[in-house]
Design an enzyme around this catalytic site. Structure first.
Site, PDB file in Angstrom:
ATOM      1  N   GLU A 173      12.791  -3.957  -3.539  1.00 42.86           N
ATOM      2  CA  GLU A 173      12.281  -3.492  -4.413  1.00 42.86           C
ATOM      3  C   GLU A 173      13.327  -3.409  -5.955  1.00 42.86           C
ATOM      4  O   GLU A 173      12.824  -4.160  -6.527  1.00 42.86           O
ATOM      5  CB  GLU A 173      11.163  -2.449  -4.676  1.00 42.86           C
ATOM      6  CG  GLU A 173       9.897  -2.867  -5.273  1.00 42.86           C
ATOM      7  CD  GLU A 173       8.744  -1.785  -5.701  1.00 42.86           C
ATOM      8  OE1 GLU A 173       7.931  -2.089  -6.465  1.00 42.86           O
ATOM      9  OE2 GLU A 173       8.880  -1.197  -4.425  1.00 42.86           O
ATOM     10  N   ASN A 217      11.802   5.655 -13.856  1.00 44.49           N
ATOM     11  CA  ASN A 217      12.659   5.800 -14.043  1.00 44.49           C
ATOM     12  C   ASN A 217      13.454   7.686 -14.177  1.00 44.49           C
ATOM     13  O   ASN A 217      14.467   7.294 -13.776  1.00 44.49           O
ATOM     14  CB  ASN A 217      12.629   4.965 -15.553  1.00 44.49           C
ATOM     15  CG  ASN A 217      12.558   3.795 -15.524  1.00 44.49           C
ATOM     16  OD1 ASN A 217      13.351   2.949 -14.688  1.00 44.49           O
ATOM     17  ND2 ASN A 217      13.416   3.322 -17.176  1.00 44.49           N
ATOM     18  N   GLU A 218      12.267   8.072 -14.251  1.00 44.41           N
ATOM     19  CA  GLU A 218      12.821   9.803 -14.205  1.00 44.41           C
ATOM     20  C   GLU A 218      13.420   9.985 -12.817  1.00 44.41           C
ATOM     21  O   GLU A 218      14.616  10.770 -12.455  1.00 44.41           O
ATOM     22  CB  GLU A 218      11.599  10.531 -14.669  1.00 44.41           C
ATOM     23  CG  GLU A 218      11.721  10.345 -16.587  1.00 44.41           C
ATOM     24  CD  GLU A 218      10.632   9.462 -16.741  1.00 44.41           C
ATOM     25  OE1 GLU A 218      10.811   8.958 -18.226  1.00 44.41           O
ATOM     26  OE2 GLU A 218       9.837   8.384 -16.172  1.00 44.41           O
ATOM     27  N   GLY A 236       0.667  -0.836  -0.302  1.00 41.04           N
ATOM     28  CA  GLY A 236       0.417  -0.104  -0.159  1.00 41.04           C
ATOM     29  C   GLY A 236       0.858   1.046   0.340  1.00 41.04           C
ATOM     30  O   GLY A 236       0.629   1.534   1.072  1.00 41.04           O
ATOM     31  N   TYR A 237       1.563   1.851  -1.466  1.00 41.88           N
ATOM     32  CA  TYR A 237       2.514   2.814  -1.113  1.00 41.88           C
ATOM     33  C   TYR A 237       1.611   3.453  -2.104  1.00 41.88           C
ATOM     34  O   TYR A 237       1.012   4.499  -1.490  1.00 41.88           O
ATOM     35  CB  TYR A 237       3.861   2.345  -2.242  1.00 41.88           C
ATOM     36  CG  TYR A 237       4.736   1.819  -0.827  1.00 41.88           C
ATOM     37  CD1 TYR A 237       4.252   1.357   0.853  1.00 41.88           C
ATOM     38  CD2 TYR A 237       6.193   1.945  -1.287  1.00 41.88           C
ATOM     39  CE1 TYR A 237       5.059   1.025   1.244  1.00 41.88           C
ATOM     40  CE2 TYR A 237       7.030   1.403  -0.339  1.00 41.88           C
ATOM     41  CZ  TYR A 237       6.742   1.385   0.588  1.00 41.88           C
ATOM     42  OH  TYR A 237       7.816   0.889   1.631  1.00 41.88           O
TER      43      TYR A 237
END
Length: 398
Positions: free
Chosen positions: A244, A384-385, A127-128
């Site tokens: 992760e 990725n940015e 839950g992020y």
């Protein structure tokens, strides 16, 4: 570092191959190779096979039920599992929340949750992300207000992978709205059966139910489920995200996908010749393969450097960027190989029991479904940015 396996490591690889050949259920391996749906029972069945062998928690300390494997052994195991067609482990419990509990949790939390992760009794989800708080995770709005010996949680999480299967969710919640963003966040463990928790499916572009929205409406969570200190959950979050992002490099999955790409390209004809014989296409494959070899070496080097119990830190952002780009590039090349056979596909083709005529060829629905699904790799876990910003600040000191 020596890129060649030692005799002991080669012996371990043979042991892994023998185990996989004997232990992976045939129907599960077939589903993986054909790109079919795996249900919760499939994942739990494979998890329990690994747990019986003592090979489920590869990166845990031995005293907690782990394997004691070296970085290279873990790499070999993941590579052989992907090549054989074993399911990829669902990481939320064993590889994400478990290390957080080990490092920041109380002894009571360790004693309760770690055995349940090993046994499969608890299935965890994350839950992020929230609407408006994805890559900018520190701007999350879900609130937890202390009320006696409970927190009362209200808010919403989104893109919750496999939340429909989970009975537990680890959440970031705001416990001090007046504090600086990162300093007012706490890390809570929430039972999904608690009144006020609602899970709603999000159907993805390829028609799959992989992700969900999760709503919290006055959900009461015991204070004992707080991991670490109140308002210091950002420390837990960063620790978890490095694990992760390192896993998102997906070396084993990329190597298996590249082998499949070469196999299909050797059979698909263009102007009467296998596409693999086309020098321009071979150059595209070679470029991806060289990048994959480079990131494999980088991954082993970074993990070896922290094997003593540390975390990869900002280097995990490098692995996340390049790993996601490589996996997307391989899926793009597969679609070029299959051409018109890559689409369309019918949703029912993703069911293992489907016995009808395929819409696109004899290569299964995997290439089309994977292509769509892998588009998200450069976004989730921190886009990725954002990872480039982390590298600039933490490594390049810009």
């Amino acid at each position: 570092m020596d890129i060649n396996y030692t005799p002991a490591e080669l012996e371990f690889r043979d042991e892994v191959r023998a185990f996989l050949s004997a232990a992976v259920p045939e129907d599960i391996a077939a589903k993986v190779r054909l790109g079919k749906h795996l249900d919760k029972a499939d994942h739990l069945r494979w998890q329990r096979v690994l747990a019986r062998r003592g090979w489920y928690a590869a990166n845990w300390p031995v005293e907690q039920g782990g394997t004691g494997w070296s970085v290279v052994q873990r790499h070999i195991f993941e590579e052989e599992c992907a090549a054989f067609g074993a399911p990829r482990l669902i990481s939320f419990g064993v590889n994400m929340v478990a290390p957080v509990i080990m490092k920041f949790g109380t002894e009571a939390q360790k004693a309760h949750y770690l055995p349940r992760i090993l046994s499969g009794e608890d299935w965890w989800c994350q839950g992020y992300s929230e609407p408006g708080a994805g890559s900018d995770l520190a701007s999350l709005k879900s609130r937890a207000v202390l009320d006696g010996d409970h927190y009362v949680v209200n808010g919403q999480k989104t893109w919750t992978t496999l939340g429909q299967h989970a009975n537990m969710i680890f959440c970031l919640v705001r416990t001090d709205p007046q504090a600086q963003q990162q300093r007012g966040i706490s890390f809570l463990l929430i039972d999904m059966a608690t009144p006020g928790v609602t899970v709603r499916p999000i159907i993805t572009l390829e028609g799959d139910h992989e992700v969900n929205e999760v709503f919290f409406d006055n959900v009461r969570v015991p204070v004992a489920n707080l991991v670490g200190e109140e308002n210091k959950g950002w420390t837990c979050a960063k620790f978890l995200l490095t694990h992760e992002r390192t896993g998102q490099a997906g070396i084993a999955q990329s190597k298996a996908a590249l082998a499949q790409l070469k196999s299909v390209a050797s059979r698909e004809l263009r102007n009467g010749l296998p596409l693999l014989d086309d020098p321009l296409f071979r150059l595209q494959i070679a470029e991806v393969e060289m990048q994959l070899m480079a990131i494999e070496m980088s991954t082993l080097r970074i993990l070896a450097a922290v094997q003593g119990g540390g975390v990869p830190g900002a280097q995990s952002s490098i692995l996340k960027i390049k790993g996601s780009e490589i996996r997307q590039a391989i899926s793009h090349l597969m679609r070029k190989v299959l051409g018109v056979h890559a689409l369309p596909f019918a949703e029912e083709e993703l069911d293992y029991a489907f016995a009808g005529e395929l819409l696109h060829s004899d290569y299964s629905a995997a290439p089309a479904g994977q292509y769509f699904n892998l588009r998200k790799l450069s976004i989730y876990g921190g886009s990725n940015e954002i990872q480039k910003n982390i590298i600039a600040k933490m490594i390049l000191e810009l």
